[in-house]
Motif scaffolding. Sequence first.
Motif, mmCIF file in Angstrom:
data_model
loop_
_atom_site.group_PDB
_atom_site.id
_atom_site.type_symbol
_atom_site.label_atom_id
_atom_site.label_comp_id
_atom_site.label_asym_id
_atom_site.label_seq_id
_atom_site.Cartn_x
_atom_site.Cartn_y
_atom_site.Cartn_z
ATOM 1 N N THR A 1 -28.014 29.017 17.920
ATOM 2 C CA THR A 1 -28.680 29.173 16.621
ATOM 3 C C THR A 1 -28.804 30.650 16.258
ATOM 4 O O THR A 1 -28.748 31.042 15.097
ATOM 5 C CB THR A 1 -30.057 28.462 16.592
ATOM 6 N N ASP B 1 -25.492 31.621 14.936
ATOM 7 C CA ASP B 1 -25.407 30.992 13.621
ATOM 8 C C ASP B 1 -26.154 31.831 12.577
ATOM 9 O O ASP B 1 -25.618 32.117 11.503
ATOM 10 C CB ASP B 1 -26.004 29.582 13.731
ATOM 11 N N ASP B 2 -27.381 32.253 12.911
ATOM 12 C CA ASP B 2 -28.188 33.070 11.988
ATOM 13 C C ASP B 2 -27.460 34.350 11.610
ATOM 14 O O ASP B 2 -27.432 34.754 10.459
ATOM 15 C CB ASP B 2 -29.522 33.463 12.644
ATOM 16 N N GLU C 1 -24.556 33.730 9.410
ATOM 17 C CA GLU C 1 -24.996 33.331 8.077
ATOM 18 C C GLU C 1 -25.508 34.518 7.269
ATOM 19 O O GLU C 1 -25.486 34.488 6.033
ATOM 20 C CB GLU C 1 -26.089 32.259 8.199
ATOM 21 N N SER C 2 -25.947 35.579 7.951
ATOM 22 C CA SER C 2 -26.457 36.732 7.209
ATOM 23 C C SER C 2 -25.338 37.378 6.375
ATOM 24 O O SER C 2 -25.605 38.133 5.458
ATOM 25 C CB SER C 2 -27.084 37.743 8.168
ATOM 26 N N GLN C 3 -24.085 37.053 6.673
ATOM 27 C CA GLN C 3 -22.998 37.606 5.860
ATOM 28 C C GLN C 3 -22.024 36.575 5.305
ATOM 29 O O GLN C 3 -21.192 36.895 4.472
ATOM 30 C CB GLN C 3 -22.218 38.635 6.692
ATOM 31 N N LEU C 4 -22.110 35.340 5.800
ATOM 32 C CA LEU C 4 -21.188 34.309 5.296
ATOM 33 C C LEU C 4 -21.936 33.342 4.383
ATOM 34 O O LEU C 4 -23.095 33.016 4.649
ATOM 35 C CB LEU C 4 -20.600 33.504 6.467
ATOM 36 N N ASP C 5 -21.280 32.880 3.316
ATOM 37 C CA ASP C 5 -21.906 31.893 2.441
ATOM 38 C C ASP C 5 -21.600 30.498 2.944
ATOM 39 O O ASP C 5 -20.508 29.968 2.740
ATOM 40 C CB ASP C 5 -21.383 32.050 1.002
ATOM 41 N N TYR C 6 -22.566 29.894 3.603
ATOM 42 C CA TYR C 6 -22.392 28.557 4.146
ATOM 43 C C TYR C 6 -22.487 27.495 3.057
ATOM 44 O O TYR C 6 -23.213 27.663 2.080
ATOM 45 C CB TYR C 6 -23.485 28.263 5.172
ATOM 46 N N ALA C 7 -21.787 26.396 3.262
ATOM 47 C CA ALA C 7 -21.955 25.229 2.415
ATOM 48 C C ALA C 7 -23.223 24.512 2.871
ATOM 49 O O ALA C 7 -23.246 23.903 3.932
ATOM 50 C CB ALA C 7 -20.747 24.303 2.540
ATOM 51 N N ALA D 1 -17.430 21.401 -0.278
ATOM 52 C CA ALA D 1 -18.870 21.271 -0.480
ATOM 53 C C ALA D 1 -19.197 20.493 -1.754
ATOM 54 O O ALA D 1 -20.135 19.692 -1.793
ATOM 55 C CB ALA D 1 -19.513 22.656 -0.529
ATOM 56 N N LYS E 1 -32.914 22.767 10.335
ATOM 57 C CA LYS E 1 -32.764 24.187 10.036
ATOM 58 C C LYS E 1 -32.285 24.457 8.606
ATOM 59 O O LYS E 1 -31.486 23.709 8.059
ATOM 60 C CB LYS E 1 -31.738 24.744 11.033
ATOM 61 N N PRO F 1 -30.698 27.685 6.266
ATOM 62 C CA PRO F 1 -30.172 29.043 6.422
ATOM 63 C C PRO F 1 -31.072 30.079 5.740
ATOM 64 O O PRO F 1 -31.599 29.828 4.661
ATOM 65 C CB PRO F 1 -28.794 28.990 5.761
ATOM 66 N N LYS F 2 -31.243 31.215 6.389
ATOM 67 C CA LYS F 2 -32.193 32.230 5.915
ATOM 68 C C LYS F 2 -31.827 32.776 4.551
ATOM 69 O O LYS F 2 -32.647 32.896 3.671
ATOM 70 C CB LYS F 2 -32.233 33.397 6.911
ATOM 71 N N ARG F 3 -30.555 33.110 4.365
ATOM 72 C CA ARG F 3 -30.163 33.828 3.157
ATOM 73 C C ARG F 3 -29.812 32.857 2.032
ATOM 74 O O ARG F 3 -30.317 32.959 0.929
ATOM 75 C CB ARG F 3 -28.959 34.719 3.475
ATOM 76 N N THR F 4 -28.958 31.868 2.337
ATOM 77 C CA THR F 4 -28.511 30.952 1.297
ATOM 78 C C THR F 4 -29.422 29.743 1.148
ATOM 79 O O THR F 4 -29.239 28.931 0.265
ATOM 80 C CB THR F 4 -27.063 30.489 1.572
#
Lengths: 355, 174
Positions: A143, A146-147, A150-156, B99, B125, B127-130
Motif C-alpha cells: 500500500t 501504491d500511495d 498514485e502521487s504522480q499517476l492518475d489512477y482509474a 475506466a 482505500k 487514493p490520496k490525490r485523485t
Amino acid sequence: MNLQGKIKDALPGWLNEPTPDGDVVLSSRIRLARNLRQLSFPHYAGEKQLEEVISQVNSVLKSSARLLPDYVLKRMDGLGQLDRVLLVEQYLVSLDLINNPAHRGVVLNKEQTVSIMLNEEDHLRIQSIFSGLQLKKAWELGTQIDDQLESQLDYAFNEEKGYLTTCPTNVGTGLRASVMIHLPALDIVDQVKRVLSVLPHVGLNVRGIYGEGTDSSGNLYQISNQVTLGLSEEEIISKLVSVTKQVIDQERSAREALLANESRLQLENRVNRAFGILTHARLLSSEETINLINDVLMGAELNMIPGIKVQTVKELLFLNRPAILQNLVGQELTPGERDYYRAAVIREHLTSAKE
Amino acid sequence: MWCERCKQRQATVHVTKVINNHKTESHLCEVCAGKSGKDLGFLFEPNFSFHHLLAGLLESEFGVKSESFSQQKEESHKKCPTCGLTFTDFRNMGLMGCANCYDLFKDHLDPLLRRVHGSIAHTGKVPKRTGGRVRVRKEIEELRSKLQEAIKREAYEEAAKLRDEIKEKEEKLN
C-alpha cells in the motif's frame, strides 16, 4: 563448480528468514490491481498506450528515488523464454504476463519482495511477497508503494466502485491476498478436505499448488480472498489471517496427534526414507521430487532430521522447477538431463546443509 | 484441432519447444496437458476463468427486465466512446475496456457485481490525490466515530477539538 553460491542466486530473493509460522506457511502475498485513467485497459489498448504505461511508471520510479532504490525494469520482450519462465517459477510474475510478452514488463526491487507487473490484465499489478505468515507486512509495503505511485499517476478510481479493473471480479479494492500453506499431517489423517471445504463459506478460495482443485500432490495449498468489493483491505486481510491461523492450529494438532501414538514410527520411517532417496538418488523426476519434498519438509517441520532446517527444504521446492534448475546449471536441458541435474543439485544442497 | 494424445477432445494447449534449434510442437487438450504436467513443469495452471462465468451471470434466469427486442438490440450496440468496447464485447469476454465503461454499462454491471461480490459499493482505500471528495468524506466519517467515542468517555475537550476539525472539513466539501 561453486554450486552453493549459484543456488542462492537462482532462488527468489524473498524466500528468506525470518518466517513466522514457517512450520506451516510457505509464503504470504498481496496483489493490488491498478489502472491509469486516461488509457484503455491492456487487452483493449494499442501498442502506443501500452508503451505509455511502461514509460509513465518508469518515470515515477526514476523521479522518486526513495520509492524503490535499485529497482530494475525488465521488459518481457527483452528476455529469452527461459528467463521469463524463471520469473514465473520465482513467483515474481504471472504466466499471463509471459504468454504475451510484447509491451509487457515487470519492476522488481533488490530484495524481490516487490514486483510490479506492467500490462498484465491491468496496467499495474503491484505485488508484495514474504516468507511465512507475514500478510500484514506485505500489505503495508504494497500500500505504501501504491500511495507513492498514485502521487504522480492518475489512477482509474470511481467514487462508488473504487479502483476500476479490467475484470469486474477485481473491482473495488483490487486486492488479492493469499497464503501458501503445507498440510501434510491433515493429509495423513485424511482431514484436508474437511478443513478446507469450510473456507469457501467465509468467502475464501482454496486451490492446490500442484494438481487440480483441492487435490495437491505436494500437500501445498493456496488460500486467497474471493471478494474485492464491499470490504476494506484491512477486513480482507484480517479475515484471511485469522482463518489461516485456524488452519495452522488444525495442522499442528494433527501433527501432535501423529507424534503421540504408535504412528510416530511410521512417520519417521516415511520421512527418513524420503530423505534417503533425495540425498542418494542419481535421477529424480519433478513429480517424484514433489512427493519426496513433501515428506522431508514435514520431517523438517517436526525437527525430525538432525541438521536439516525447514528453510533448506523449502528451497528444494524451487530448485525442483525446470527453469530455476536450468538457470542454475547454466544451459538448456532436455527432460532427461534435467532429472540428472535435479538429483545432483538436491543432493548437494541437502548434504552441504547438513555439514 | 483434436488433441494429439487422446484424440477425443479439442486441443487447447499448444506447446512449442525449441531444443538445440530443433523445434517441436504439441497440441493437447487440457486434460492431457494436465497429465503431462511433468514436461510442462508447473506452467500449466487449471484454466478456471471467471471471464466465461461472468457472461453467464449477466443473464438472469428470471430475465430481470423484460426489454423489448429493439431495446435489447440497442443495448448490445452501445459502444464506449472512449475505448470502443461494445456491450456485446463485454458479454463475450467478461472484461471492461477502460475506466469509462464502468459508467456506461453501470446498469448491467451492478446486478453482476452484487452476484459476484455481494455488494456494489467500495468501502476500502481511497487514493490520496485523485480520491478528492470521497477521501474527505471518509475522513469526516472517521472523525465522527472518534467524536462519538470521545463523548462516551466524557472527554469533552477532545470532543470539541474533533467537532471543529469536522466543521473545517465539511466547509472544504461545500
